[in-house]
Motif scaffolding. Structure first.
Motif, PDB file in Angstrom:
ATOM      1  N   HIS A  24       0.844  -1.191   0.000  1.00 16.37           N
ATOM      2  CA  HIS A  24       0.000   0.000   0.000  1.00 16.37           C
ATOM      3  C   HIS A  24       0.884   1.248   0.000  1.00 16.37           C
ATOM      4  CE1 HIS A  24      -3.482   2.515   0.639  1.00 16.37           C
ATOM      5  NE2 HIS A  24      -2.868   3.087   1.667  1.00 16.37           N
ATOM      6  N   ASP A  25       0.936   1.911  -1.146  1.00 17.91           N
ATOM      7  CA  ASP A  25       1.792   3.085  -1.320  1.00 17.91           C
ATOM      8  C   ASP A  25       3.209   2.755  -0.858  1.00 17.91           C
ATOM      9  OD1 ASP A  25      -0.364   4.508  -2.340  1.00 17.91           O
ATOM     10  OD2 ASP A  25      -1.001   5.171  -0.351  1.00 17.91           O
ATOM     11  N   GLN A  26       3.803   3.568   0.020  1.00 17.49           N
ATOM     12  CA  GLN A  26       5.144   3.313   0.554  1.00 17.49           C
ATOM     13  C   GLN A  26       5.083   2.878   2.018  1.00 17.49           C
ATOM     14  OE1 GLN A  26       7.921   3.399  -1.409  1.00 17.49           O
ATOM     15  NE2 GLN A  26       6.396   3.711  -3.022  1.00 17.49           N
ATOM     16  N   SER A  27       3.939   2.378   2.450  1.00 18.27           N
ATOM     17  CA  SER A  27       3.756   2.010   3.849  1.00 18.27           C
ATOM     18  C   SER A  27       4.189   0.564   4.088  1.00 18.27           C
ATOM     19  CB  SER A  27       2.285   2.172   4.241  1.00 18.27           C
ATOM     20  OG  SER A  27       1.509   1.148   3.634  1.00 18.27           O
ATOM     21  N   SER A  28       4.089   0.126   5.349  1.00 23.44           N
ATOM     22  CA  SER A  28       4.409  -1.259   5.701  1.00 23.44           C
ATOM     23  C   SER A  28       3.183  -2.154   5.648  1.00 23.44           C
ATOM     24  CB  SER A  28       5.023  -1.319   7.107  1.00 23.44           C
ATOM     25  OG  SER A  28       4.100  -0.814   8.070  1.00 23.44           O
ATOM     26  N   SER A  29       2.044  -1.627   5.195  1.00 25.98           N
ATOM     27  CA  SER A  29       0.834  -2.435   5.049  1.00 25.98           C
ATOM     28  C   SER A  29       0.633  -2.818   3.586  1.00 25.98           C
ATOM     29  CB  SER A  29      -0.386  -1.670   5.580  1.00 25.98           C
ATOM     30  OG  SER A  29      -0.595  -0.494   4.825  1.00 25.98           O
ATOM     31  N   ALA A  30      -0.406  -3.619   3.324  1.00 22.12           N
ATOM     32  CA  ALA A  30      -0.664  -4.127   1.976  1.00 22.12           C
ATOM     33  C   ALA A  30      -2.094  -3.820   1.551  1.00 22.12           C
ATOM     34  CB  ALA A  30      -0.419  -5.635   1.927  1.00 22.12           C
ATOM     35  N   ASP A  31      -2.312  -3.783   0.244  1.00 17.10           N
ATOM     36  CA  ASP A  31      -3.678  -3.667  -0.280  1.00 17.10           C
ATOM     37  C   ASP A  31      -4.363  -5.025  -0.278  1.00 17.10           C
ATOM     38  OD1 ASP A  31      -3.561  -0.891  -0.854  1.00 17.10           O
ATOM     39  OD2 ASP A  31      -2.417  -1.322  -2.678  1.00 17.10           O
ATOM     40  N   PHE A  32      -3.569  -6.091  -0.448  1.00 21.63           N
ATOM     41  CA  PHE A  32      -4.059  -7.470  -0.359  1.00 21.63           C
ATOM     42  C   PHE A  32      -2.855  -8.392  -0.237  1.00 21.63           C
ATOM     43  CE2 PHE A  32      -3.507  -6.619  -4.918  1.00 21.63           C
ATOM     44  CZ  PHE A  32      -2.670  -7.665  -5.294  1.00 21.63           C
ATOM     45  N   TRP A  33      -3.082  -9.606   0.249  1.00 23.32           N
ATOM     46  CA  TRP A  33      -2.064 -10.655   0.181  1.00 23.32           C
ATOM     47  C   TRP A  33      -2.738 -12.019   0.108  1.00 23.32           C
ATOM     48  CZ3 TRP A  33      -2.442 -14.186   4.045  1.00 23.32           C
ATOM     49  CH2 TRP A  33      -2.828 -13.788   5.327  1.00 23.32           C
ATOM     50  N   ALA A  49      -4.228 -18.933   2.891  1.00 16.45           N
ATOM     51  CA  ALA A  49      -4.820 -17.817   3.621  1.00 16.45           C
ATOM     52  C   ALA A  49      -4.807 -16.603   2.720  1.00 16.45           C
ATOM     53  CB  ALA A  49      -4.048 -17.538   4.911  1.00 16.45           C
ATOM     54  N   ASN A  50      -5.618 -15.603   3.080  1.00 16.81           N
ATOM     55  CA  ASN A  50      -5.626 -14.363   2.312  1.00 16.81           C
ATOM     56  C   ASN A  50      -6.147 -13.226   3.166  1.00 16.81           C
ATOM     57  OD1 ASN A  50      -8.572 -13.517   1.638  1.00 16.81           O
ATOM     58  ND2 ASN A  50      -8.560 -15.725   1.271  1.00 16.81           N
ATOM     59  N   ALA A  51      -5.902 -12.013   2.711  1.00 18.30           N
ATOM     60  CA  ALA A  51      -6.478 -10.823   3.319  1.00 18.30           C
ATOM     61  C   ALA A  51      -6.687  -9.798   2.222  1.00 18.30           C
ATOM     62  CB  ALA A  51      -5.566 -10.271   4.409  1.00 18.30           C
ATOM     63  N   THR A  52      -7.893  -9.274   2.142  1.00 15.50           N
ATOM     64  CA  THR A  52      -8.212  -8.238   1.161  1.00 15.50           C
ATOM     65  C   THR A  52      -8.785  -6.988   1.823  1.00 15.50           C
ATOM     66  OG1 THR A  52     -10.401  -9.233   0.808  1.00 15.50           O
ATOM     67  CG2 THR A  52      -8.619  -9.932  -0.661  1.00 15.50           C
ATOM     68  N   ALA A  53      -9.020  -7.056   3.141  1.00 17.36           N
ATOM     69  CA  ALA A  53      -9.539  -5.912   3.891  1.00 17.36           C
ATOM     70  C   ALA A  53      -9.300  -6.159   5.369  1.00 17.36           C
ATOM     71  CB  ALA A  53     -11.045  -5.723   3.620  1.00 17.36           C
ATOM     72  N   GLY A  54      -9.359  -5.082   6.160  1.00 16.80           N
ATOM     73  CA  GLY A  54      -9.313  -5.227   7.606  1.00 16.80           C
ATOM     74  C   GLY A  54      -7.917  -5.245   8.194  1.00 16.80           C
ATOM     75  N   ALA A  55      -7.856  -5.636   9.477  1.00 19.19           N
ATOM     76  CA  ALA A  55      -6.626  -5.572  10.261  1.00 19.19           C
ATOM     77  C   ALA A  55      -5.521  -6.452   9.714  1.00 19.19           C
ATOM     78  CB  ALA A  55      -6.919  -5.959  11.714  1.00 19.19           C
ATOM     79  N   ALA A  56      -5.877  -7.544   9.053  1.00 17.37           N
ATOM     80  CA  ALA A  56      -4.862  -8.486   8.562  1.00 17.37           C
ATOM     81  C   ALA A  56      -3.934  -7.870   7.522  1.00 17.37           C
ATOM     82  CB  ALA A  56      -5.540  -9.724   7.974  1.00 17.37           C
ATOM     83  N   LEU A  57      -4.333  -6.735   6.941  1.00 14.96           N
ATOM     84  CA  LEU A  57      -3.494  -6.088   5.934  1.00 14.96           C
ATOM     85  C   LEU A  57      -2.349  -5.288   6.555  1.00 14.96           C
ATOM     86  CD1 LEU A  57      -6.224  -4.781   3.465  1.00 14.96           C
ATOM     87  CD2 LEU A  57      -4.731  -6.760   3.174  1.00 14.96           C
ATOM     88  N   ASN A  58      -2.354  -5.143   7.872  1.00 14.60           N
ATOM     89  CA  ASN A  58      -1.317  -4.348   8.533  1.00 14.60           C
ATOM     90  C   ASN A  58       0.011  -5.078   8.671  1.00 14.60           C
ATOM     91  OD1 ASN A  58      -2.974  -2.087   8.905  1.00 14.60           O
ATOM     92  ND2 ASN A  58      -3.855  -2.956  10.773  1.00 14.60           N
ATOM     93  N   ALA A  59       0.057  -6.356   8.303  1.00 16.39           N
ATOM     94  CA  ALA A  59       1.306  -7.123   8.363  1.00 16.39           C
ATOM     95  C   ALA A  59       1.212  -8.278   7.382  1.00 16.39           C
ATOM     96  CB  ALA A  59       1.566  -7.644   9.773  1.00 16.39           C
ATOM     97  N   ASP A  73       2.385 -16.805  10.525  1.00 17.59           N
ATOM     98  CA  ASP A  73       1.771 -15.853  11.444  1.00 17.59           C
ATOM     99  C   ASP A  73       0.867 -14.921  10.649  1.00 17.59           C
ATOM    100  OD1 ASP A  73       3.320 -13.666  10.340  1.00 17.59           O
ATOM    101  OD2 ASP A  73       4.971 -14.206  11.636  1.00 17.59           O
ATOM    102  N   GLN A  74      -0.161 -14.431  11.295  1.00 19.16           N
ATOM    103  CA  GLN A  74      -1.017 -13.427  10.667  1.00 19.16           C
ATOM    104  C   GLN A  74      -1.805 -12.709  11.747  1.00 19.16           C
ATOM    105  OE1 GLN A  74      -3.909 -16.329   8.483  1.00 19.16           O
ATOM    106  NE2 GLN A  74      -5.123 -14.491   8.893  1.00 19.16           N
ATOM    107  N   LEU A  75      -2.379 -11.564  11.378  1.00 17.34           N
ATOM    108  CA  LEU A  75      -3.281 -10.841  12.264  1.00 17.34           C
ATOM    109  C   LEU A  75      -4.707 -11.286  11.966  1.00 17.34           C
ATOM    110  CD1 LEU A  75      -1.740  -7.257  12.020  1.00 17.34           C
ATOM    111  CD2 LEU A  75      -1.303  -9.008  13.742  1.00 17.34           C
ATOM    112  N   ASP A  76      -5.470 -11.603  13.015  1.00 14.39           N
ATOM    113  CA  ASP A  76      -6.856 -12.009  12.795  1.00 14.39           C
ATOM    114  C   ASP A  76      -7.737 -10.776  12.608  1.00 14.39           C
ATOM    115  OD1 ASP A  76      -7.399 -10.939  15.317  1.00 14.39           O
ATOM    116  OD2 ASP A  76      -7.612 -12.892  16.301  1.00 14.39           O
TER     117      ASP A  76
END
Length: 270
Positions: A24-33, A49-59, A73-76
């Motif tokens: 996501h831009d130049q941040s440490s988060s993602a738009d999806f994984w 596993a996947n993340a397209t929205a929410g807290a899980a995108l922060n890592a 590991d992941q954020l729930d």
């Protein structure tokens, strides 16, 4: 594909695990994984596993695979750190029941044992992003569901397992030299065996790393406790681009010395 040139590619035959993401831009988060595994024989792809929205995108997840299982590991959904495991035989995903308050990151797996860094013990955790989390080194037993501590020192980062040994490098809180440590997977005495420059690698018999003080490869024998400098045909300061595969050490030399950025060499350590 995620990772960088220092990131191992986990394979548990015939499955190779990998991640796809968009920063996501130049941040440490993602738009999806998306964390996936591909069967190298059949070409089948399984989404772990996947993340397209929410807290899980922060890592982004850190992940490992061995002996028919993958762990990551992941954020729930609530932003809590968890460890999840996929069994390729049963096709079942489970969340590991870790002690309350643990913040698990950087897991590795061997047989029925999962080793991870518990970031909850790191006094500097509030100032770290997901890339730099460190902490005490812990082991989770899949059979018993018990968690034990391998090293309480809250400086562990990026462990590896081979031949019943755990190897990692420790990152101190102050600006002192990072070190290479090892301990039996079953627990016991923690040994500091060198100074970090590249992520240490082990085949269960020896540990190899590029030493920041001696500017050369060093090998430590886990059975005879002997430290041996490795000669690689006189190449100066090989740096940290290397891989230990069995008893063969692959390495690359900086283009300033080598004249070619694409040459990979190897030396047999037997």
């Amino acid at each position: 594909h995620g990772g960088n040139l220092d990131s191992p590619v986990p394979i548990t035959e015939p499955w190779l695990v990998y991640i796809e993401y968009q920063q996501h831009d130049q941040s440490s988060s993602a738009d999806f994984w998306y964390l996936d595994a591909v069967n190298l024989t059949s070409g089948e792809v399984v989404e772990l596993a996947n993340a397209t929205a929410g807290a899980a995108l922060n890592a982004l997840p850190r992940y490992s695979a061995a002996d028919g299982r993958a762990v990551w590991d992941q954020l729930d959904a609530n932003g809590a750190a968890v460890l999840r495991m996929y069994d390729f035989a049963t096709r079942i995903t489970t969340t590991l029941p870790l002690p309350a308050g643990a913040y698990p990151v950087n897991p590795v797996i061997s047989g029925d044992q999962v080793v991870f860094v518990d970031n909850s013990t790191d006094p500097s955790r509030a100032n770290e992003d997901w890339l730099g989390r460190r902490g005490s080194l812990r082991r989770f037993d899949i059979r018993t569901g018990q968690t034990t501590t391998l090293d309480a020192d809250p400086t562990a980062f990026m462990a590896q397992i081979a031949g019943g040994q755990v190897v990692w490098f420790a990152v101190p809180q102050l600006q002192s030299q990072e070190s290479v440590k090892t301990v039996p997977l079953t627990g016991g005495k923690v040994r500091m065996i060198g100074y970090y420059q590249g992520i240490p690698e082990t085949n269960g018999s020896i540990v190899v790393w590029s030493d920041a003080q001696q500017h050369r490869f060093l090998a430590f024998g886990l059975k005879d406790n002997r430290l041996v400098p490795l000669e690689v045909a006189g190449w100066p300061d090989p740096g940290n681009e290397f891989a230990l595969c069995g008893d063969r050490l692959y390495f690359a030399i900086a283009p300033a010395f080598d004249g070619s950025p694409s040459t990979i060499r190897y030396v047999d350590l037997t």
